[in-house]
Structures are given as structure tokens and as C-alpha cells.
Design a protein around this motif. Structure first.
Motif, PDB file in Angstrom:
ATOM      1  N   THR A 179      -7.106   2.171 -17.816  1.00  0.00           N
ATOM      2  CA  THR A 179      -7.810   3.451 -17.702  1.00  0.00           C
ATOM      3  C   THR A 179      -7.288   4.456 -18.723  1.00  0.00           C
ATOM      4  O   THR A 179      -8.058   5.273 -19.251  1.00  0.00           O
ATOM      5  CB  THR A 179      -7.650   4.034 -16.286  1.00  0.00           C
ATOM      6  OG1 THR A 179      -6.259   4.130 -15.964  1.00  0.00           O
ATOM      7  CG2 THR A 179      -8.359   3.178 -15.259  1.00  0.00           C
ATOM      8  N   PHE A 233      -4.179  -1.512 -14.197  1.00  0.00           N
ATOM      9  CA  PHE A 233      -5.239  -0.524 -13.973  1.00  0.00           C
ATOM     10  C   PHE A 233      -4.901   0.792 -14.671  1.00  0.00           C
ATOM     11  O   PHE A 233      -5.758   1.391 -15.341  1.00  0.00           O
ATOM     12  CB  PHE A 233      -5.423  -0.298 -12.475  1.00  0.00           C
ATOM     13  CG  PHE A 233      -6.485   0.719 -12.149  1.00  0.00           C
ATOM     14  CD1 PHE A 233      -7.827   0.394 -12.232  1.00  0.00           C
ATOM     15  CD2 PHE A 233      -6.137   2.013 -11.766  1.00  0.00           C
ATOM     16  CE1 PHE A 233      -8.808   1.329 -11.934  1.00  0.00           C
ATOM     17  CE2 PHE A 233      -7.109   2.958 -11.471  1.00  0.00           C
ATOM     18  CZ  PHE A 233      -8.446   2.607 -11.554  1.00  0.00           C
ATOM     19  N   THR A 234      -3.642   1.236 -14.538  1.00  0.00           N
ATOM     20  CA  THR A 234      -3.221   2.482 -15.182  1.00  0.00           C
ATOM     21  C   THR A 234      -3.307   2.379 -16.695  1.00  0.00           C
ATOM     22  O   THR A 234      -3.806   3.287 -17.376  1.00  0.00           O
ATOM     23  CB  THR A 234      -1.776   2.831 -14.757  1.00  0.00           C
ATOM     24  OG1 THR A 234      -1.723   2.952 -13.339  1.00  0.00           O
ATOM     25  CG2 THR A 234      -1.328   4.133 -15.400  1.00  0.00           C
TER      26      THR A 234
END
Length: 322
Positions: free
Chosen positions: A263, A259-260
Motif C-alpha cells: 500500500t 500489505f503495508t
């Protein structure tokens, strides 16, 4: 400290801003960050001590778990103390060599932890799918070679990043809008083409980690197939319980990390301070939760902690049940 001209230079010092846009909240943000860091270091240290001291934990599964704990301590210790120094002492300067070292350890620990989780999945696969061959397949020399392979692979994947960074000429500025040094953030300060840095820094580690994820998924699909063919419900429950903590740790590592990364790579509309907050949480939350998960879900570790730190001897001499 800031260079506004375009003269090429190799800065002796970079300036880390912390979390731009949230400077007024640095003190408040530092409190939970500090508490999570202390919990991570203390929890993983207790885990390592218990695994070393308790003879019934001298098994391949717990060797890999101690490697995971060491990796978690290194990952959080590489980044969090400097972030706290920025928040508390306004110690924004970081030497170029220190910054490069931080880049190396942050990325090496990420790749290394993924490889350790793969080794732990392989251990569970052998233990559940071929239990009669477990002792002959995962001997101590084999475990040692797996550990050496994990360290060697991680080093070989990440070391070129250091070469790619140190070859770059820098200009314009030495200010990094982050609380710690990471590869692309430093490379973007260069006044040269960083296409190789972007492609290597993003693709190679991610490809290796995705390969690890695929192999872990294959291992657990075979494990689940074997578990559901076990004759009794008790045997199925016991086999699944031995894998439950590992699955929790896998999810806590891969979900926030992907996710990091996604994004950061594609979330152009997400404010910069959100990216940095997520990056700081990633290096401290999984290391904090991993020992808690294993402590709660693994009977032998609970008993070892009770024996070593609370002098509770009940159950401690019972043989390991898996």
C-alpha cells in the motif's frame, strides 16, 4: 526549523509530525498504542525469562523463539516511545544521528525477524521429517552458527542503507510527515537523485524476505506431507499442534508487513494518515500478539509461566512432549 530555500545542508535535527491530518486525535490514538506497547514488552520479557529459567525449554526451538521475542522488543522500542513522546509531549525534534539509528534498527529488525521465522521453520522441518536426526543435526554449536548468520545477514543487508542515507545532501525542508524515521521517507528530503536508495531500500530487503517466504513454504509443504504419512491420528494431531503457533506468527508477520509495503508503494490513492497508522500498528501489533499466541498454544510455555509467576507447580516437572 523549516528551510524554505534550496541551500544544501545536513540538518542536525529532523522534525517528525506524528500522523498528519489526525493531530486532533493524537492523544486518543496514543492510549491503545501505549497499551499495546506495554503488552508487547511485558509479554516478550516474560517469554524470555521463562525460556531462560525453565530447563525443559532449553531446546533449539525455544532459543529461536527467544530471539524472536528480543527482536519484537527492539522493533517496538525503537519506534513507539518516540511516537508517544510526539503525541503526549509534542517532542517532534529528532537528531539526525538518532533518526539514522532508528532507520537502521527498524529495517534490521524486519529482515532479522524474517530470518528467525525461517530458522524456526527449519527447526520444525527437522523435528517432524527427520526426528531421529534432530539431536545430531541441531546441536548447540549449529544453533549458535544459525543465530550468528541471522544477525550477520540482517546487518549486511541493512548497513548499506545507512551509507546511502548519510551520503545524501539535504535541502528544502527537514520535516518528516511520520511518527518515526524510515529510509525512503528520509531520503525524499534530499536534493539529490535517490534512485539507488529507492531500488536498494525496496528491492534488496524484499527479495531476501520473499526468499525466506519461499523456503518457509517449501519447509511446511514437506512437513505437511510427512504429517499426513504418520500412522496414527494422535501423532498427526501432535505434529500439527507443534506447528500451529509458528504458522500463526508467520501469518501475523508477513500478511501485515506485505500489505503495508504494497500500500505504501502502490496505494497512491490511500490517504497519508492511513499509511502512517498502518506503519505504527505493524511495529506493535505482531510483537504484542506473538507471546500471546505461543503462551496459549504451547503447553510447556503455559506451564513455565504458571510455575515462575503464579507458583503453580502442577505439570511443571513433566518432560517436554513436543
Amino acid at each position: 526549523m523549516t528551510h524554505t530555500n534550496f541551500t544544501i545542508f545536513h540538518p542536525a535535527v529532523f522534525v517528525l509530525l506524528g500522523i498528519p491530518g489526525l493531530e486532533a486525535y493524537h492523544i486518543w490514538l496514543s492510549v491503545p498504542l501505549c497499551l499495546m506497547y506495554i503488552t508487547a514488552v511485558l509479554g516478550n520479557s516474560i517469554l524470555i525469562v521463562v525460556i531462560i529459567m525453565e530447563r525443559n525449554l532449553h531446546e533449539p526451538m525455544y532459543v529461536f523463539l527467544s530471539m524472536l521475542a528480543i527482536t519484537d522488543i527492539l522493533l517496538s522500542t525503537t519506534t513507539v516511545p518516540k511516537a508517544l513522546a510526539i503525541f503526549w509531549l509534542h517532542a517532534h525534534d529528532i537528531a539526525f544521528d538518532t533518526c539514522v539509528t532508528q532507520v537502521f534498527f527498524v529495517h534490521m529488525m524486519f529482515v532479522g525477524e524474517s530470518a528467525i521465522l525461517l530458522a524456526m521453520a527449519f527447526d520444525r522441518f527437522v523435528a517432524i521429517c527427520t526426528p531421529l536426526h534432530y539431536a545430531t543435526m541441531l546441536t548447540w554449536p549449529v544453533v549458535g552458527r544459525i543465530a550468528l548468520a541471522i544477525v550477520t545477514r540482517s546487518f549486511c543487508i541493512i548497513f548499506p542503507v545507512i551509507f546511502l542515507l548519510t551520503r545524501l545532501p539535504f535541502c528544502r525542508t527537514n520535516i518528516i510527515p511520520h511518527s518515526y524515521c524510515e529510509h525512503i521517507g528520509v531520503a525524499r528530503l534530499a536534493c539529490a537523485d535517490i534512485t539507488i536508495n529507492i531500488w536498494y531500500g525496496f528491492s534488496v530487503p524484499i527479495v531476501m524476505v520473499i526468499l525466506d517466504v519461499i523456503l518457509i513454504a517449501v519447509s511446511y509443504s514437506l512437513i505437511l506431507r510427512a504429517v499426513f504419512h504418520l500412522p496414527s491420528q494422535d501423532a498427526r494431531h501432535k505434529a500439527l499442534s507443534t506447528c500451529g503457533s509458528h504458522l500463526c506468527v508467520i501469518l501475523m508477520f508477513y500478511v501485515p508487513s506485505f500489505f503495508t509495503l504494497l500500500t505504501h508503494r502502490f496505494g497512491r490513492n490511500i490517504p497519508q494518515h492511513v499509511h502512517i497508522v498502518l506503519a505504527n500498528l505493524y511495529v506493535v501489533v505482531p510483537p504484542m500478539l506473538n507471546p500471546i499466541v505461543y503462551g496459549v498454544k504451547t503447553k510447556q510455555i503455559r506451564e513455565g509461566v504458571a510455575h515462575r509467576f503464579f507458583n503453580i507447580k502442577a505439570w511443571c516437572c513433566a518432560p517436554a512432549l513436543g
